[in-house]
Design an enzyme around this catalytic site. Structure first.
Site, PDB file in Angstrom:
ATOM      1  N   ARG A   1       0.689  -1.233  -0.146  1.00  0.00           N
ATOM      2  CA  ARG A   1      -0.065   0.062   0.066  1.00  0.00           C
ATOM      3  C   ARG A   1       0.884   1.123  -0.089  1.00  0.00           C
ATOM      4  NH1 ARG A   1      -3.828   0.685   4.471  1.00  0.00           N
ATOM      5  NH2 ARG A   1      -1.814   0.213   5.662  1.00  0.00           N
TER       6      ARG A   1
ATOM      7  N   SER B   1       7.763  -4.847   7.176  1.00  0.00           N
ATOM      8  CA  SER B   1       7.299  -5.763   8.436  1.00  0.00           C
ATOM      9  C   SER B   1       8.006  -6.935   8.362  1.00  0.00           C
ATOM     10  CB  SER B   1       5.798  -6.049   8.324  1.00  0.00           C
ATOM     11  OG  SER B   1       5.237  -4.946   8.347  1.00  0.00           O
TER      12      SER B   1
ATOM     13  N   ASP C   1       5.397  -3.090  11.490  1.00  0.00           N
ATOM     14  CA  ASP C   1       3.999  -3.012  11.305  1.00  0.00           C
ATOM     15  C   ASP C   1       3.663  -2.809  12.893  1.00  0.00           C
ATOM     16  OD1 ASP C   1       4.465  -5.752  11.807  1.00  0.00           O
ATOM     17  OD2 ASP C   1       2.905  -6.501  10.159  1.00  0.00           O
TER      18      ASP C   1
HETATM   19  C1  GLC Z   1       6.652 -11.534  10.504  1.00  0.00           C
HETATM   20  C2  GLC Z   1       7.744 -10.545  10.308  1.00  0.00           C
HETATM   21  C3  GLC Z   1       7.329  -9.220  11.418  1.00  0.00           C
HETATM   22  C4  GLC Z   1       6.010  -8.930  11.418  1.00  0.00           C
HETATM   23  C5  GLC Z   1       4.953  -9.915  11.286  1.00  0.00           C
HETATM   24  C6  GLC Z   1       3.603  -9.228  11.117  1.00  0.00           C
HETATM   25  O1  GLC Z   1       6.651 -12.228  11.841  1.00  0.00           O
HETATM   26  O2  GLC Z   1       8.943 -11.161  10.682  1.00  0.00           O
HETATM   27  O3  GLC Z   1       8.467  -8.397  11.529  1.00  0.00           O
HETATM   28  O4  GLC Z   1       5.832  -7.746  12.433  1.00  0.00           O
HETATM   29  O5  GLC Z   1       5.370 -10.917  10.782  1.00  0.00           O
HETATM   30  O6  GLC Z   1       3.442  -8.764  10.024  1.00  0.00           O
END
Ligand code: GLC
Length: 448
Positions: free
Chosen positions: A71, A131, A184
């Site tokens: 996004r 993330s 995130d």
């Molecule tokens: C995975 C990633 C982490 C993220 C999570 C949720 O665990 O390694 O960084 O926060 O997914 O998206």
């Protein structure tokens, strides 16, 4: 006990085990704060030291990479309120599993188009929600430690993610001013903290799962940043709890006691065997597959579907989490949605089978929710906020599954009786949170 219940009992998480997992998580947290290796929890400092104070304002760009969709957002902030326009695209598997150049080049194209479509002429400060586990060196730089979830793009691990993004933009001759790189979970916590000052924890329960929280610098022996800071948000990367630390995917790990043959099978056939074991028991990318593996075993034992598995049932990842949500939905008491889902898999089912499918989904999602609650309890107890804490939560599993959040709450009450923890749905934390981190960064630099 019926034979079906016997199989499902393997997925039960008893009170005693949940308590044990909570305390194991806490000791891994402490170890992870001490040094970079030796704990399955990476406990990564984010360089985000402040939650918003409400005076942040202006226009920001945010990009959000990490789940099923990519996004781009333009967010205007004023008086703790947002106005936003956004573009969302699904990222094809070919793009996220090719090379980093292909991935970041694609992202640059989408952002360029967004800037053009929305007639954005100024170079706005950009918050980048990325993330994945990143070892940050500052708020605007960080090395990718490993990919997780479905991502495998070659050439990115060990590299500075912001540099890769900038290089891709340079190639398209688009200028971006990255002022914040965030996970995130951090974005989610920041977005919630804009209005809830007692929000100390952020959790994602979506494609993957993870949590972050505000930690005191004095509790982080490995902290090498500015010693004058009092606190910093820690990205726990809790999805990796219980992983094989030796690199051997067969290593038992901290979750050995509760890992079933279904978890093991899912793990070995995943692109990151031995890794993200806690995540693989909880998050949306995996719950459907766990349900499938249980159903296959029940079929092989002749306990369901007349003992006959279709090719579709034997195909990996045919169920996504929305199937589980549909089966467990209260409006599905006549099993119509279950029938629809199973018919697509060309299965012959009797009406008793529909009850069994429901039980399987309930067992898998209940275990996931209880494990996630043990995680939240571990964090809130560690930071001594049991008497007053808002936990910001975002992600499709928490938002869309009919009973997941309720079971989490119930388990929290069981693990921390009398607690005042509020699990608060943080709508679009990852997008808005990135803009907020950018806004706080700009405010702190005194640019506003
Ligand atoms: C995975 C990633 C982490 C993220 C999570 C949720 O665990 O390694 O960084 O926060 O997914 O998206």
């Amino acid at each position: 006990m019926s034979l079906v219940d016997e199989v499902l009992s393997k997925l039960t998480l008893s009170h005693e085990t949940a308590v044990k997992i909570k305390s194991l998580l806490q000791s891994e947290m402490v170890k992870g704060l001490e040094r970079d290796s030796g704990s399955t929890l990476k406990m990564l400092p984010t360089y985000v030291h402040d939650i918003p104070n409400g005076t942040e304002e202006g226009d920001f760009l945010a990009i959000d990479l990490g789940g099923t969709n990519f996004r781009v957002l333009k967010i205007s902030l004023k008086d703790r309120k947002y106005k936003q326009v956004e573009k969302k695209i699904e990222l094809p598997l070919e793009i996220i599993t090719d090379t980093q150049q292909t991935l970041f080049g694609h992202l640059a194209d989408v952002v360029t188009e967004f800037i053009k479509d929305n007639k954005i002429s100024a170079t706005l400060p950009l918050g980048f929600t990325f993330s994945f586990p990143v070892k940050q060196r500052s708020l605007t730089s960080g090395l990718l430690i490993t990919w997780t979830k479905k991502f495998t793009a070659e050439g990115a691990v060990g590299k500075d993610i912001v540099e890769l993004l900038k290089a891709a933009f340079d190639e398209k001759q688009v200028k971006v001013d990255v002022v914040g790189l965030v996970n995130d979970t951090t974005g989610t916590m920041m977005a919630c903290a804009l209005t809830d000052f007692n929000c100390h924890v952020g959790v994602i329960l979506g494609t993957g799962t993870n949590a972050c929280y505000m930690e005191q610098i004095e509790n982080i022996p490995k902290w090498t940043g500015d010693k004058n800071q009092k606190q910093v948000i820690i990205n726990m990367e809790w999805g990796a709890f219980g992983d094989a630390t030796s690199g051997d995917p067969q290593e038992a790990g901290a979750l050995a006691e509760i890992r079933t043959e279904f978890d093991k099978e899912l793990d070995v056939s995943s692109p990151n065997a031995g890794k993200q074991r806690y995540e693989k028991m909880i998050s949306g990318m995996y719950l459907g597959e766990l349900v499938r593996l249980v159903l296959v075993q029940l079929t092989k034992k002749g306990l369901i579907f007349n003992g006959l598995a279709s090719d579709e049932l034997l195909t990996r990842n045919v169920f996504d989490t929305s199937f589980i949500s549909n089966v467990e939905d209260l409006s599905n008491s006549d099993h119509s949605k279950t029938r629809e889902g199973l018919s697509k898999l060309k299965l012959n089912f009797a009406s008793e089978d529909l009850d069994i499918v429901l039980k399987v989904c309930q067992a898998v999602s209940r275990r996931g929710a209880r494990l996630a609650a043990a995680g939240v309890a571990a964090v809130v107890e560690k930071i001594k906020k049991v008497d007053d804490c808002v936990v910001a939560v975002d992600g499709s599993v928490f938002q869309k599954h009919p009973t997941f959040s309720g079971i989490m709450k119930e388990t929290l009450n069981e693990l921390l009786p009398g607690n005042k923890i509020q699990l608060k749905r943080a709508e679009d934390g990852s997008g808005r949170g990135a803009a907020l981190v950018a806004a706080v960064a700009v405010r702190m630099k005194g640019k506003l």
